[in-house]
Scaffold this motif. Structure first.
Motif, PDB file in Angstrom:
ATOM      1  N   SER A  94      18.149 -41.542 -40.700  1.00  0.00           N
ATOM      2  CA  SER A  94      17.605 -42.274 -42.244  1.00  0.00           C
ATOM      3  C   SER A  94      17.561 -41.061 -43.245  1.00  0.00           C
ATOM      4  O   SER A  94      17.221 -39.942 -43.357  1.00  0.00           O
ATOM      5  N   TRP A  95      17.340 -41.045 -44.674  1.00  0.00           N
ATOM      6  CA  TRP A  95      17.522 -40.747 -45.761  1.00  0.00           C
ATOM      7  C   TRP A  95      16.387 -40.388 -46.772  1.00  0.00           C
ATOM      8  O   TRP A  95      15.238 -41.807 -45.940  1.00  0.00           O
ATOM      9  N   GLU A  96      15.393 -39.783 -47.134  1.00  0.00           N
ATOM     10  CA  GLU A  96      14.080 -39.460 -47.511  1.00  0.00           C
ATOM     11  C   GLU A  96      13.764 -38.466 -49.018  1.00  0.00           C
ATOM     12  O   GLU A  96      15.151 -38.106 -48.598  1.00  0.00           O
ATOM     13  N   ALA A  97      13.813 -39.394 -50.067  1.00  0.00           N
ATOM     14  CA  ALA A  97      13.094 -38.514 -51.008  1.00  0.00           C
ATOM     15  C   ALA A  97      11.988 -38.353 -50.981  1.00  0.00           C
ATOM     16  O   ALA A  97      11.018 -39.150 -51.022  1.00  0.00           O
ATOM     17  N   GLU A  98      11.679 -37.632 -51.768  1.00  0.00           N
ATOM     18  CA  GLU A  98      10.143 -37.254 -52.811  1.00  0.00           C
ATOM     19  C   GLU A  98       9.727 -37.275 -53.819  1.00  0.00           C
ATOM     20  O   GLU A  98      10.855 -36.930 -54.273  1.00  0.00           O
ATOM     21  N   SER A  99       8.847 -37.997 -53.832  1.00  0.00           N
ATOM     22  CA  SER A  99       8.338 -38.042 -55.602  1.00  0.00           C
ATOM     23  C   SER A  99       6.932 -38.550 -56.480  1.00  0.00           C
ATOM     24  O   SER A  99       6.423 -38.423 -55.493  1.00  0.00           O
ATOM     25  N   ILE A 100       6.649 -38.185 -57.035  1.00  0.00           N
ATOM     26  CA  ILE A 100       5.326 -38.461 -58.273  1.00  0.00           C
ATOM     27  C   ILE A 100       5.563 -39.213 -58.918  1.00  0.00           C
ATOM     28  O   ILE A 100       6.916 -39.744 -59.356  1.00  0.00           O
ATOM     29  N   VAL A 101       4.659 -40.550 -58.967  1.00  0.00           N
ATOM     30  CA  VAL A 101       4.520 -42.225 -59.047  1.00  0.00           C
ATOM     31  C   VAL A 101       3.013 -41.810 -59.500  1.00  0.00           C
ATOM     32  O   VAL A 101       1.592 -41.477 -58.507  1.00  0.00           O
ATOM     33  N   LEU A 102       2.783 -42.219 -60.919  1.00  0.00           N
ATOM     34  CA  LEU A 102       0.624 -42.409 -61.516  1.00  0.00           C
ATOM     35  C   LEU A 102       0.752 -43.488 -60.337  1.00  0.00           C
ATOM     36  O   LEU A 102       0.926 -44.448 -60.343  1.00  0.00           O
ATOM     37  N   ALA A 103      -0.977 -43.390 -60.645  1.00  0.00           N
ATOM     38  CA  ALA A 103      -1.436 -44.572 -59.772  1.00  0.00           C
ATOM     39  C   ALA A 103      -1.335 -46.033 -60.499  1.00  0.00           C
ATOM     40  O   ALA A 103      -1.308 -45.546 -61.645  1.00  0.00           O
ATOM     41  N   GLN A 104      -1.164 -47.077 -59.601  1.00  0.00           N
ATOM     42  CA  GLN A 104      -0.869 -48.409 -60.748  1.00  0.00           C
ATOM     43  C   GLN A 104       0.200 -48.068 -61.399  1.00  0.00           C
ATOM     44  O   GLN A 104       0.798 -49.097 -62.038  1.00  0.00           O
ATOM     45  N   GLY A 105       1.411 -47.628 -60.730  1.00  0.00           N
ATOM     46  CA  GLY A 105       2.587 -46.673 -60.779  1.00  0.00           C
ATOM     47  C   GLY A 105       3.642 -47.383 -60.437  1.00  0.00           C
ATOM     48  O   GLY A 105       3.147 -48.498 -59.417  1.00  0.00           O
ATOM     49  N   GLN A 106       4.829 -48.255 -60.689  1.00  0.00           N
ATOM     50  CA  GLN A 106       5.309 -48.919 -59.855  1.00  0.00           C
ATOM     51  C   GLN A 106       6.629 -48.022 -59.093  1.00  0.00           C
ATOM     52  O   GLN A 106       6.919 -46.682 -59.611  1.00  0.00           O
ATOM     53  N   ALA A 107       6.542 -47.963 -57.348  1.00  0.00           N
ATOM     54  CA  ALA A 107       7.235 -47.317 -57.114  1.00  0.00           C
ATOM     55  C   ALA A 107       8.060 -48.509 -56.589  1.00  0.00           C
ATOM     56  O   ALA A 107       7.514 -49.446 -56.085  1.00  0.00           O
ATOM     57  N   SER A 108       9.248 -47.911 -56.223  1.00  0.00           N
ATOM     58  CA  SER A 108      10.882 -47.907 -56.145  1.00  0.00           C
ATOM     59  C   SER A 108      12.231 -47.810 -55.398  1.00  0.00           C
ATOM     60  O   SER A 108      12.503 -46.731 -55.424  1.00  0.00           O
ATOM     61  N   VAL A 109      12.694 -48.523 -54.328  1.00  0.00           N
ATOM     62  CA  VAL A 109      13.941 -47.706 -53.745  1.00  0.00           C
ATOM     63  C   VAL A 109      14.416 -48.960 -53.254  1.00  0.00           C
ATOM     64  O   VAL A 109      14.396 -49.843 -52.912  1.00  0.00           O
ATOM     65  N   THR A 110      16.119 -48.575 -53.285  1.00  0.00           N
ATOM     66  CA  THR A 110      17.788 -49.788 -53.061  1.00  0.00           C
ATOM     67  C   THR A 110      18.229 -48.409 -52.925  1.00  0.00           C
ATOM     68  O   THR A 110      18.673 -47.651 -52.847  1.00  0.00           O
ATOM     69  N   ALA A 111      18.693 -48.885 -51.847  1.00  0.00           N
ATOM     70  CA  ALA A 111      20.101 -48.544 -50.985  1.00  0.00           C
ATOM     71  C   ALA A 111      20.901 -49.215 -50.076  1.00  0.00           C
ATOM     72  O   ALA A 111      20.807 -50.363 -50.204  1.00  0.00           O
ATOM     73  N   THR A 112      22.575 -49.007 -50.383  1.00  0.00           N
ATOM     74  CA  THR A 112      23.217 -50.291 -50.025  1.00  0.00           C
ATOM     75  C   THR A 112      23.895 -49.743 -48.563  1.00  0.00           C
ATOM     76  O   THR A 112      24.258 -48.756 -48.646  1.00  0.00           O
ATOM     77  N   PRO A 113      23.372 -50.233 -47.256  1.00  0.00           N
ATOM     78  CA  PRO A 113      24.209 -49.594 -45.834  1.00  0.00           C
ATOM     79  C   PRO A 113      26.138 -50.014 -46.090  1.00  0.00           C
ATOM     80  O   PRO A 113      25.963 -50.147 -47.125  1.00  0.00           O
ATOM     81  N   ALA A 114      26.456 -48.844 -45.323  1.00  0.00           N
ATOM     82  CA  ALA A 114      28.302 -49.446 -44.847  1.00  0.00           C
ATOM     83  C   ALA A 114      28.325 -51.130 -44.220  1.00  0.00           C
ATOM     84  O   ALA A 114      27.188 -51.100 -43.884  1.00  0.00           O
ATOM     85  N   PRO A 115      28.962 -51.280 -44.774  1.00  0.00           N
ATOM     86  CA  PRO A 115      29.505 -52.335 -43.549  1.00  0.00           C
ATOM     87  C   PRO A 115      29.360 -53.242 -42.682  1.00  0.00           C
ATOM     88  O   PRO A 115      29.917 -51.243 -41.724  1.00  0.00           O
ATOM     89  N   GLY A 116      28.666 -53.642 -41.899  1.00  0.00           N
ATOM     90  CA  GLY A 116      28.110 -53.608 -40.500  1.00  0.00           C
ATOM     91  C   GLY A 116      26.736 -52.978 -40.232  1.00  0.00           C
ATOM     92  O   GLY A 116      26.723 -53.503 -39.161  1.00  0.00           O
ATOM     93  N   ALA A 117      26.183 -52.189 -41.164  1.00  0.00           N
ATOM     94  CA  ALA A 117      24.753 -51.928 -40.694  1.00  0.00           C
ATOM     95  C   ALA A 117      23.780 -52.105 -41.526  1.00  0.00           C
ATOM     96  O   ALA A 117      23.989 -52.892 -42.801  1.00  0.00           O
ATOM     97  N   THR A 118      22.504 -52.391 -40.947  1.00  0.00           N
ATOM     98  CA  THR A 118      21.279 -53.171 -41.352  1.00  0.00           C
ATOM     99  C   THR A 118      20.058 -51.355 -41.950  1.00  0.00           C
ATOM    100  O   THR A 118      20.135 -50.539 -41.226  1.00  0.00           O
ATOM    101  N   ALA A 119      19.754 -51.912 -43.144  1.00  0.00           N
ATOM    102  CA  ALA A 119      18.953 -50.719 -43.766  1.00  0.00           C
ATOM    103  C   ALA A 119      17.660 -51.261 -44.041  1.00  0.00           C
ATOM    104  O   ALA A 119      17.899 -52.722 -44.068  1.00  0.00           O
ATOM    105  N   THR A 120      16.771 -50.921 -43.964  1.00  0.00           N
ATOM    106  CA  THR A 120      14.696 -50.444 -43.609  1.00  0.00           C
ATOM    107  C   THR A 120      14.342 -49.679 -44.652  1.00  0.00           C
ATOM    108  O   THR A 120      14.741 -48.672 -44.859  1.00  0.00           O
ATOM    109  N   CYS A 121      13.748 -49.671 -45.884  1.00  0.00           N
ATOM    110  CA  CYS A 121      13.208 -48.971 -46.353  1.00  0.00           C
ATOM    111  C   CYS A 121      11.241 -48.919 -46.791  1.00  0.00           C
ATOM    112  O   CYS A 121      11.278 -49.879 -45.779  1.00  0.00           O
ATOM    113  N   ARG A 122      11.324 -48.018 -46.785  1.00  0.00           N
ATOM    114  CA  ARG A 122       9.808 -48.015 -46.863  1.00  0.00           C
ATOM    115  C   ARG A 122       9.381 -47.229 -47.816  1.00  0.00           C
ATOM    116  O   ARG A 122      10.350 -45.484 -48.451  1.00  0.00           O
TER     117      ARG A 122
END
Length: 153
Positions: A94-122
């Motif tokens: 996995s890959w991780e990043a930390e950030s600050i987001v205001l309460a009731q603000g939008q949190a979003s992460v997007t990534a594309t795995p290599a062909p043949g791999a499946t990714a899960t975000c949290r």
């Protein structure tokens, strides 16, 4: 001879100036409130995690997330481009990043795995409380988690 248009012109100038001052006041108040909220509003420490079913060193492309580097900084979408996974877990990584987001603000992460791999975000609040998860629809397809953070406890 008297010029009756002078008082009318003066009234128009006064009204125009008053309208401009009112519009400027509204704009300053709106931006000032956002500025104050950004600096003193409730905020979450957000951890973005993207795991893949490949070993450590797998590449993720199109990787980006929402947040600020520090409290008081403006929240932006941070495009980190291609990244490599580092943390091993259950035969994947996995890959991780930390950030600050205001309460009731939008949190979003997007990534594309290599062909043949499946990714899960949290998306985790304070590194522990999961508030969003998603898995790519098919191998090589992008994964995206997007959620509004809850009101601060």
């Amino acid at each position: 001879m008297t010029n009756d248009t002078t008082p009318a012109r003066a009234r128009i100038r006064v009204r125009t100036a008053a309208a401009a001052a009112a519009a400027l006041s509204v704009a300053l108040l709106a931006s000032g409130c956002a500025f104050i909220q950004q600096h003193v509003g409730d905020a979450w420490s957000v951890t973005y995690e993207v795991s893949v079913d490949q070993p450590v060193g797998a590449e993720l492309t199109g990787t980006r997330f929402d947040g600020a580097d520090a409290r008081g900084d403006e929240v932006t979408t941070q495009d980190v481009g291609p990244v490599r996974t580092a943390t091993a877990q259950d035969g994947g990584s996995s890959w991780e990043a930390e950030s600050i987001v205001l309460a009731q603000g939008q949190a979003s992460v997007t990534a594309t795995p290599a062909p043949g791999a499946t990714a899960t975000c949290r998306i985790l609040l304070d590194g522990t409380r999961e508030i969003a998860t998603a898995t790519s629809a098919s191998p090589g397809a992008p994964v995206e988690c997007t959620v509004d953070t809850p009101r601060f406890d």
